[in-house]
Write a protein that holds these residues in place. Structure first.
Motif, PDB file in Angstrom:
ATOM      1  N   ARG A   1      68.613   5.564 -22.104  1.00  0.00           N
ATOM      2  CA  ARG A   1      67.668   5.791 -23.603  1.00  0.00           C
ATOM      3  C   ARG A   1      66.234   5.991 -23.127  1.00  0.00           C
ATOM      4  O   ARG A   1      65.516   6.889 -23.697  1.00  0.00           O
ATOM      5  N   ASP A   2      66.080   5.466 -21.896  1.00  0.00           N
ATOM      6  CA  ASP A   2      64.525   5.898 -21.144  1.00  0.00           C
ATOM      7  C   ASP A   2      64.420   7.012 -20.437  1.00  0.00           C
ATOM      8  O   ASP A   2      63.595   7.327 -19.721  1.00  0.00           O
ATOM      9  N   GLY A   3      65.389   7.925 -20.501  1.00  0.00           N
ATOM     10  CA  GLY A   3      65.635   9.176 -19.550  1.00  0.00           C
ATOM     11  C   GLY A   3      66.056   9.068 -18.196  1.00  0.00           C
ATOM     12  O   GLY A   3      66.045  10.174 -17.441  1.00  0.00           O
ATOM     13  N   ASN A   4      66.435   7.978 -17.800  1.00  0.00           N
ATOM     14  CA  ASN A   4      66.897   7.717 -16.320  1.00  0.00           C
ATOM     15  C   ASN A   4      68.169   8.283 -16.271  1.00  0.00           C
ATOM     16  O   ASN A   4      69.372   7.771 -16.995  1.00  0.00           O
ATOM     17  N   ALA A   5      68.903   9.056 -15.179  1.00  0.00           N
ATOM     18  CA  ALA A   5      69.895   9.722 -14.798  1.00  0.00           C
ATOM     19  C   ALA A   5      70.718   8.227 -14.987  1.00  0.00           C
ATOM     20  O   ALA A   5      70.941   7.581 -14.129  1.00  0.00           O
ATOM     21  N   VAL A   6      72.272   8.604 -15.581  1.00  0.00           N
ATOM     22  CA  VAL A   6      73.410   7.791 -15.307  1.00  0.00           C
ATOM     23  C   VAL A   6      74.500   8.309 -15.021  1.00  0.00           C
ATOM     24  O   VAL A   6      74.356   9.663 -15.092  1.00  0.00           O
ATOM     25  N   ASP A   7      75.600   7.415 -14.642  1.00  0.00           N
ATOM     26  CA  ASP A   7      76.890   8.138 -14.484  1.00  0.00           C
ATOM     27  C   ASP A   7      77.615   8.695 -15.635  1.00  0.00           C
ATOM     28  O   ASP A   7      77.301   8.313 -16.634  1.00  0.00           O
ATOM     29  N   GLY A   8      78.302   9.805 -15.557  1.00  0.00           N
ATOM     30  CA  GLY A   8      78.935  10.345 -16.872  1.00  0.00           C
ATOM     31  C   GLY A   8      79.131  11.719 -16.395  1.00  0.00           C
ATOM     32  O   GLY A   8      78.715  12.508 -15.576  1.00  0.00           O
ATOM     33  N   ALA A   9      79.795  12.480 -17.298  1.00  0.00           N
ATOM     34  CA  ALA A   9      80.060  13.886 -17.486  1.00  0.00           C
ATOM     35  C   ALA A   9      78.740  14.477 -17.715  1.00  0.00           C
ATOM     36  O   ALA A   9      77.936  14.094 -18.312  1.00  0.00           O
TER      37      ALA A   9
ATOM     38  N   ALA B   1      70.217  35.051 -22.895  1.00  0.00           N
ATOM     39  CA  ALA B   1      71.207  33.928 -22.611  1.00  0.00           C
ATOM     40  C   ALA B   1      70.411  33.007 -21.502  1.00  0.00           C
ATOM     41  O   ALA B   1      69.814  33.175 -20.634  1.00  0.00           O
ATOM     42  N   VAL B   2      70.747  31.836 -22.007  1.00  0.00           N
ATOM     43  CA  VAL B   2      70.070  30.712 -21.148  1.00  0.00           C
ATOM     44  C   VAL B   2      71.129  29.696 -20.865  1.00  0.00           C
ATOM     45  O   VAL B   2      71.862  29.143 -21.653  1.00  0.00           O
ATOM     46  N   ASN B   3      71.206  29.461 -19.366  1.00  0.00           N
ATOM     47  CA  ASN B   3      72.145  28.446 -18.696  1.00  0.00           C
ATOM     48  C   ASN B   3      71.286  27.119 -18.674  1.00  0.00           C
ATOM     49  O   ASN B   3      70.384  27.141 -18.159  1.00  0.00           O
ATOM     50  N   VAL B   4      72.063  26.293 -18.925  1.00  0.00           N
ATOM     51  CA  VAL B   4      71.544  24.915 -19.312  1.00  0.00           C
ATOM     52  C   VAL B   4      72.293  24.054 -18.384  1.00  0.00           C
ATOM     53  O   VAL B   4      73.494  23.670 -18.711  1.00  0.00           O
ATOM     54  N   VAL B   5      71.766  22.925 -17.549  1.00  0.00           N
ATOM     55  CA  VAL B   5      72.525  21.911 -17.212  1.00  0.00           C
ATOM     56  C   VAL B   5      72.113  20.578 -17.789  1.00  0.00           C
ATOM     57  O   VAL B   5      70.908  20.334 -18.042  1.00  0.00           O
ATOM     58  N   GLN B   6      73.249  19.901 -18.438  1.00  0.00           N
ATOM     59  CA  GLN B   6      72.710  18.576 -19.046  1.00  0.00           C
ATOM     60  C   GLN B   6      73.217  17.530 -18.432  1.00  0.00           C
ATOM     61  O   GLN B   6      74.165  17.421 -17.797  1.00  0.00           O
ATOM     62  N   THR B   7      72.281  16.659 -18.107  1.00  0.00           N
ATOM     63  CA  THR B   7      72.430  15.505 -17.118  1.00  0.00           C
ATOM     64  C   THR B   7      72.441  14.102 -18.125  1.00  0.00           C
ATOM     65  O   THR B   7      71.356  13.987 -18.885  1.00  0.00           O
ATOM     66  N   PRO B   8      73.522  13.160 -18.121  1.00  0.00           N
ATOM     67  CA  PRO B   8      73.278  11.927 -18.871  1.00  0.00           C
ATOM     68  C   PRO B   8      72.369  10.991 -18.515  1.00  0.00           C
ATOM     69  O   PRO B   8      72.218  10.882 -17.459  1.00  0.00           O
TER      70      PRO B   8
ATOM     71  N   GLY C   1      76.562  29.827 -28.814  1.00  0.00           N
ATOM     72  CA  GLY C   1      76.650  28.943 -27.645  1.00  0.00           C
ATOM     73  C   GLY C   1      77.744  28.237 -27.369  1.00  0.00           C
ATOM     74  O   GLY C   1      78.639  28.131 -28.267  1.00  0.00           O
ATOM     75  N   GLN C   2      77.901  27.691 -26.107  1.00  0.00           N
ATOM     76  CA  GLN C   2      79.119  26.822 -25.864  1.00  0.00           C
ATOM     77  C   GLN C   2      78.790  25.735 -24.641  1.00  0.00           C
ATOM     78  O   GLN C   2      78.018  26.075 -23.826  1.00  0.00           O
ATOM     79  N   ASN C   3      78.902  24.447 -25.127  1.00  0.00           N
ATOM     80  CA  ASN C   3      79.085  23.398 -24.026  1.00  0.00           C
ATOM     81  C   ASN C   3      80.173  23.074 -23.564  1.00  0.00           C
ATOM     82  O   ASN C   3      81.214  22.942 -24.151  1.00  0.00           O
ATOM     83  N   ASN C   4      80.053  22.906 -22.036  1.00  0.00           N
ATOM     84  CA  ASN C   4      81.343  22.709 -21.475  1.00  0.00           C
ATOM     85  C   ASN C   4      81.001  21.184 -20.636  1.00  0.00           C
ATOM     86  O   ASN C   4      79.878  21.215 -19.906  1.00  0.00           O
ATOM     87  N   ALA C   5      81.705  20.149 -20.766  1.00  0.00           N
ATOM     88  CA  ALA C   5      81.625  18.897 -20.095  1.00  0.00           C
ATOM     89  C   ALA C   5      82.198  19.254 -18.777  1.00  0.00           C
ATOM     90  O   ALA C   5      83.303  19.867 -18.684  1.00  0.00           O
ATOM     91  N   VAL C   6      81.405  18.833 -17.541  1.00  0.00           N
ATOM     92  CA  VAL C   6      81.933  18.929 -16.378  1.00  0.00           C
ATOM     93  C   VAL C   6      81.643  17.383 -15.714  1.00  0.00           C
ATOM     94  O   VAL C   6      80.908  16.747 -16.117  1.00  0.00           O
ATOM     95  N   ASP C   7      82.481  17.178 -14.778  1.00  0.00           N
ATOM     96  CA  ASP C   7      82.735  16.075 -13.928  1.00  0.00           C
ATOM     97  C   ASP C   7      81.213  15.859 -13.241  1.00  0.00           C
ATOM     98  O   ASP C   7      80.848  16.855 -12.734  1.00  0.00           O
ATOM     99  N   ALA C   8      80.900  14.674 -13.105  1.00  0.00           N
ATOM    100  CA  ALA C   8      79.534  14.332 -12.111  1.00  0.00           C
ATOM    101  C   ALA C   8      80.138  14.824 -10.769  1.00  0.00           C
ATOM    102  O   ALA C   8      81.051  14.524 -10.354  1.00  0.00           O
ATOM    103  N   PRO C   9      78.901  15.208 -10.054  1.00  0.00           N
ATOM    104  CA  PRO C   9      79.289  15.718  -8.479  1.00  0.00           C
ATOM    105  C   PRO C   9      79.683  14.593  -7.630  1.00  0.00           C
ATOM    106  O   PRO C   9      79.086  13.406  -8.130  1.00  0.00           O
TER     107      PRO C   9
END
Length: 144
Positions: A105-113, A95-102, A133-141
């Motif tokens: 295009r260049d890989g710089n973090a942006v605002d968003g879920a 089982a692999v937990n992954v955090v996805q950061t928006p 697997g399952q992907n859950n959208a979460v609000d930005a901290p």
């Protein structure tokens, strides 16, 4: 990807490399908008629930949904995937937990879920693949 994910149970270094490689290939396929490469990371009979709650059963369904989505509502979406935990479920099943950061295009973090994703990755005849697997959208901290 982070260098130090929490590892629970017996997950040999070669297995860690293999399963994080699947996640990295999935990230690359998503950012390249390559639905075929994305689908290849899933087992033939995988079960996947996306961030919109749509369950897709089988590699063909996952690829078939992803192609128009990547050309449509996901065309300007990019993300960085960070493996944060590996949990040994059974021999060659992780089982692999992954955090996805928006990102842009260049890989710089942006605002968003963000995404909080769980993949079950297992060794298959054709290599390590996501079997469920399952992907859950979460609000930005919140800042501050």
């Amino acid at each position: 990807m982070a260098n130090e994910a929490l590892v629970v149970g017996d997950v040999p270094a070669t297995t860690r490399t293999a399963v994080t490689g699947v996640v990295k290939a999935l990230e690359q396929a998503f950012n390249d908008k390559d639905a075929v490469a994305l689908g290849e990371q899933f087992a033939r009979h995988a079960s996947w629930t996306n961030a919109r709650g749509t369950r897709l059963d089988g590699r063909a369904a996952i690829t078939g949904f992803s192609a128009p989505a990547m050309e449509g509502f996901l065309r300007d979406s990019f993300a960085r995937y960070e493996v944060v935990k590996l949990l040994a479920i059974a021999p060659e099943v992780i089982a692999v937990n992954v955090v996805q950061t928006p990102t842009d295009r260049d890989g710089n973090a942006v605002d968003g879920a963000r995404g909080a994703t769980l993949y079950v990755i297992a060794r298959q005849v054709d290599g390590w693949k996501i079997v469920a697997g399952q992907n859950n959208a979460v609000d930005a901290p919140s800042v501050g």
